[in-house]
Enzyme design. Sequence first.
Site, PDB file in Angstrom:
ATOM      1  N   ARG A   1     116.638 113.570   3.961  1.00  0.00           N
ATOM      2  CA  ARG A   1     115.620 112.708   3.322  1.00  0.00           C
ATOM      3  C   ARG A   1     115.200 111.660   4.342  1.00  0.00           C
ATOM      4  O   ARG A   1     115.789 111.575   5.407  1.00  0.00           O
ATOM      5  CB  ARG A   1     116.256 112.001   2.124  1.00  0.00           C
ATOM      6  CG  ARG A   1     117.520 111.290   2.580  1.00  0.00           C
ATOM      7  CD  ARG A   1     118.149 110.422   1.541  1.00  0.00           C
ATOM      8  NE  ARG A   1     119.498 110.055   1.910  1.00  0.00           N
ATOM      9  CZ  ARG A   1     119.856 109.103   2.753  1.00  0.00           C
ATOM     10  NH1 ARG A   1     118.917 108.389   3.366  1.00  0.00           N
ATOM     11  NH2 ARG A   1     121.111 108.839   3.020  1.00  0.00           N
TER      12      ARG A   1
ATOM     13  N   ARG B   1     119.124  94.608   7.649  1.00  0.00           N
ATOM     14  CA  ARG B   1     119.013  94.816   6.194  1.00  0.00           C
ATOM     15  C   ARG B   1     119.268  93.483   5.497  1.00  0.00           C
ATOM     16  O   ARG B   1     120.306  92.851   5.720  1.00  0.00           O
ATOM     17  CB  ARG B   1     120.051  95.828   5.714  1.00  0.00           C
ATOM     18  CG  ARG B   1     119.829  97.203   6.291  1.00  0.00           C
ATOM     19  CD  ARG B   1     120.655  98.225   5.549  1.00  0.00           C
ATOM     20  NE  ARG B   1     120.583  99.522   6.201  1.00  0.00           N
ATOM     21  CZ  ARG B   1     120.981 100.652   5.648  1.00  0.00           C
ATOM     22  NH1 ARG B   1     121.506 100.645   4.427  1.00  0.00           N
ATOM     23  NH2 ARG B   1     120.896 101.794   6.295  1.00  0.00           N
TER      24      ARG B   1
END
Length: 446
Positions: A292, A338
Amino acid sequence: MFKRVLIANRGEIALRVIRACREMGIESVCVYSTADAAAPYLRLADRAVCIGPGPARESYLNIPRIISAAEIADVDAIHPGYGFLSERADFAQICRDCKIEFIGPSPEAMGKLGDKVECKRTARAAKVPVFPGSEGAVEDEDAAAKIAAEIGYPVIIKASAGGGGRGMRVCHNEATLRTSIRQAAQEAQAAFGNGAVFIEKFLEHARHVEVQVLGDKHGSAVHLYERDCSMQRRHQKVIEEAPAPGIDRRKRDAVCDAAARLIRAAHYSGAATVEFLMDDRQNFYMLEVNTRVQVEHPVTEMVTGIDIVKTGIRVAAGEPLPIRQRDVAVHGHAIECRINAEDPDHNFRPSAGTITTWEPPGGPGVRLDSHVVTGYTVPPNYDSMIGKLIVHADTREQALTRMARALREFNVGPIRTTIPLHRLLMENSAFRQGGIDIHFLERLLK
Ligand code: ADP
């Protein structure tokens, strides 16, 4: 090309796909749970459809509800994003049965690469280096002990269907291996609905290096070079960068070519990441393949100039890859931090709530992929990541300086975030010199 695409995800990746669709002239239909009903990114989609209550099992993981939404909205394709249903071969198969294109690999290719045991088998056949360990799943204690004695301790037990850093146990001797193996199988069964576990050599000093690959339905695959994601906490990535600092050119080309070979061997179309661990001597061992688009795809987009999300949509619609391997070049250096709604001062406990201060950074070379705006409430139901700050500059040194500058501008409150941790890391001299491994951050936080 597709006329209308349903996005079976939420948050920043849903917004990333909405943006790609808008620029491609594709209508986007975004699903949402009641916990996300007020999320502002939904207004940027052409249509938003509520699929159920907050718990993911009743919404983002609920296949019948997502398929119903897709049929009602009359879409041609579904983009699964990452997490949730993105790596479920059964979901890809259901999409196919319903004549909806799944934007990702075929269920067959996902089966070959998404399951860790199957993936290692496919990799061995494609001559991609893998860790020494069990050939397939280990059936019992004795079999595990025999293999561990052959490869030597420490070893790591992993769930074949595991992910997100869960379902792994490191064993330093036979006694712990024997007690752990059955528990690991039971836990894997409960967590992933598949009790298969395997063992492999545990590498103490390693860097996490992964290769971005794109394949199409016509048998082509290209790699977009590598990323270093060694900065981790609890096996979860915290900072990613491209290119990986300090890797010998020949080794790098070899590992990137191996990754593309594996994707080609599996007749894979769409975006994939082949993850490796690299030892002190720059030997690579494949860990797994993520079938993905990944959280950290932007760093590769920044250094190659290739839009991974748009290319994934194009190849799903049957177009051939618009690039050949020799067209892919890396320019400069990119870093991603992040940003999680977590409190680094209190063992990273989740910090949900309403964000009343949101002052994002900007300026040259700064990209912020986030669905947050002032007044946004972080729901407690999902992953704590609220955005990704990405910078690009000519050199690693300049990228680190730029990231430090951007983090300094970034002001979020009153919820707690990982921004202060990232600020500290940008000043860390070992990190600045590129001297990191997968345990670096945990040693630092002790
Ligand atoms: P997941 O699918 O849960 O992300 P991975 O197999 O990708 O699991 O491993 C995640 C992380 O766990 C790696 O980045 C690394 O830090 C650690 N790890 C996994 N396998 C090994 C190994 N054989 N030796 C050392 N560390 C490992």
